[in-house]
Each structure stands twice: as C-alpha cells, then as structure tokens.
Design a protein around this motif. Structure first.
Motif, PDB file in Angstrom:
ATOM      1  N   ASP A  34      53.415  42.122  35.370  1.00 56.35           N
ATOM      2  CA  ASP A  34      53.333  41.561  36.717  1.00 56.35           C
ATOM      3  C   ASP A  34      53.976  40.184  36.677  1.00 56.35           C
ATOM      4  N   ASN A  37      52.416  37.124  38.790  1.00 62.08           N
ATOM      5  CA  ASN A  37      51.229  36.463  38.248  1.00 62.08           C
ATOM      6  C   ASN A  37      51.330  36.216  36.747  1.00 62.08           C
ATOM      7  N   ASP A  39      51.418  38.289  34.180  1.00 62.88           N
ATOM      8  CA  ASP A  39      50.280  39.002  33.611  1.00 62.88           C
ATOM      9  C   ASP A  39      50.697  40.403  33.176  1.00 62.88           C
ATOM     10  N   TYR A  40      50.245  40.809  32.006  1.00 59.04           N
ATOM     11  CA  TYR A  40      50.428  42.193  31.564  1.00 59.04           C
ATOM     12  C   TYR A  40      49.250  43.027  32.066  1.00 59.04           C
ATOM     13  N   LYS A  41      49.550  44.253  32.529  1.00 61.15           N
ATOM     14  CA  LYS A  41      48.490  45.080  33.093  1.00 61.15           C
ATOM     15  C   LYS A  41      48.561  46.505  32.556  1.00 61.15           C
ATOM     16  N   TYR A  62      43.553  46.995  34.098  1.00 68.98           N
ATOM     17  CA  TYR A  62      43.103  45.921  33.207  1.00 68.98           C
ATOM     18  C   TYR A  62      44.108  44.783  33.250  1.00 68.98           C
ATOM     19  N   SER A  63      43.634  43.581  33.539  1.00 67.55           N
ATOM     20  CA  SER A  63      44.455  42.374  33.529  1.00 67.55           C
ATOM     21  C   SER A  63      44.259  41.646  32.213  1.00 67.55           C
ATOM     22  N   LYS A  65      45.394  38.779  31.573  1.00 68.68           N
ATOM     23  CA  LYS A  65      45.162  37.371  31.901  1.00 68.68           C
ATOM     24  C   LYS A  65      43.696  37.128  32.250  1.00 68.68           C
TER      25      LYS A  65
END
Length: 240
Positions: A34, A37, A39-41, A62-63, A65
């Motif tokens: 992502d 943001n 962020d890996y998801k 699942y975030s 971050k």
C-alpha cells in the motif's frame, strides 16, 4: 511470515483463523504494498460453501504497520478460484466464477489495498468451450490466460489498466498431447514470442516461434504453486 529476500529480514505475525461449524472453508491469499500508507498488507479470504454452489466470503487484512488484522466488509463475489491474488496497480486480483456451466460467469475481482474497496474487471471475450481462467502479472501488466479443454490456451494482456477494451491477445498455445493441466502465466515478452508458465506441477517455457514447450527443472513436488513478482531495489525497508 513476511520475508525480505534482499536484506534477509523477516517478520512473523499472528495468523487469522476462523471456526465454522458447517464443514470448513476454502482459503485464498494475497500480498501487496500500500504505497499511499507505506504499508505491506496480507489478505486472507475465507470462502464458506453454502447452498446451490454459492459461497459466503469473509475477508481479513493484516497491516504490517499497525500489526493487526481487520475485516473488510462488502465482499459478495462467487467462488474465488485463484489461490494467490495477483498484485497490479496497487490492487489484488482474483479470477472468480459464479457458474462453471456458463460462459458469462467469469470475471476478475479486485481489492484496492489503500482504499480497502472492491471492484470488478471484465475478462476478454472468449469462445464457449469449457474454459477456465488464470491470472498473472508480467512487466507491470495484468495477464489473463483462457484455458480451453483440452486443446489450447489464449494469453491476453491488459495494455491499459482498468480499460477493458485494451485487452490484447498475444498468443494462442496448442497444448501438448494428453495434457489437461491448466496454464498459469508467469511472464510474457512484449510481443508474446516467449512465455514462462506453470503447466500443472511443471515450470515450462513456451516459444510461439516454433510452437514448442520446454520443461525447466528447478524443484520437485506435485503440489507446488509458483508466482512471479517484480521489485525495485531500495535502501529503505520500513517494516520488514
């Protein structure tokens, strides 16, 4: 576990499990970045079989971050066929089917990782001969493979993301004799001369110049799943 092959760093996170008293469920996955943001998801889809071949789907994200799972509501697709979501243009893509007996029942279901919103992309027009779709990504483009039983497979690429009229057929492959395995696209050259693919449990290279398949030996096992991914080198590894 999320693993960074460049740095060797990894992150073990708690899995999300569900209990269902109706006889279990199918599980599909997805992974992407992502960029909005930073962020890996990780996405996990639980598909519960219901009456008349229908499925009730629950989506967990699942975030890395936030270090937590959340539920994304509003997912009402049919049967998700792809085990692994294909990550293109900030979204994950799965091939979905509502009725295997209908030629108009296939479509691509998407999940935008930044917005947490679902979408749909129509597949190219195809012949009605017992088809089965598989998805891949190559050179940043969404690739779709239309598998006909048991004779051939058509490889398509979406030249302009989200524009359904930009679907372009690159190559038609005649399958080897007595092979009924589905083709999973891994990489396609710009002109479609060479295709890297998974045929059943085998990694293959197809050349359209002489319509030949070449088996590539790299590992053994009948239940392996191969997926191609591209990455850009960076000095920063914010979460892994």
């Amino acid at each position: 576990m999320l693993f960074n092959p460049c740095t060797g760093n990894f992150n073990v996170f708690p899995d999300s499990m569900l209990k269902d008293n109706s006889g279990g469920c199918y599980v599909r996955y997805g992974f992407g970045y992502d960029s909005c943001n930073e962020d890996y998801k990780v996405v996990k889809i639980f598909s519960f079989p219901r009456a008349e071949g229908r499925y009730e789907n629950m989506v967990k994200v699942y975030s890395l971050k936030a270090k937590s799972w959340s539920t994304v509501e509003g997912f009402n697709s049919g049967n998700i066929n792809g085990k692994l979501g294909v990550f293109v243009n900030g979204a994950l893509h799965w091939e979905a089917c509502y009725n295997y007996c209908s030629s108009d029942s296939w479509e691509i279901v998407t999940l935008d990782l930044a917005a947490g919103q679902y979408g749909k992309i129509a597949l190219p027009r195809y012949e009605d001969e017992g088809i089965y779709w598989t998805l891949g990504v190559s050179r940043g483009y969404l690739v779709a493979c239309c598998n006909y039983e048991p004779k051939k497979a058509d490889m398509w690429v979406m030249k302009e993301y989200g524009v359904e009229k930009s679907w372009t057929k690159l190559v038609t492959m005649s399958l080897p004799v007595d092979r009924r395995d589905y083709i999973l696209p891994l990489f396609v050259t710009e002109n479609g001369d060479e295709v890297l693919l998974q045929l059943g449990a085998e990694l293959m290279q197809y050349s359209s110049r002489n319509a030949s398949f070449k088996r590539l030996d790299f590992m053994s096992g009948d239940f392996r799943q191969v997926q191609m991914a591209f990455y850009f080198e960076s000095l920063a590894s914010p979460h892994i």
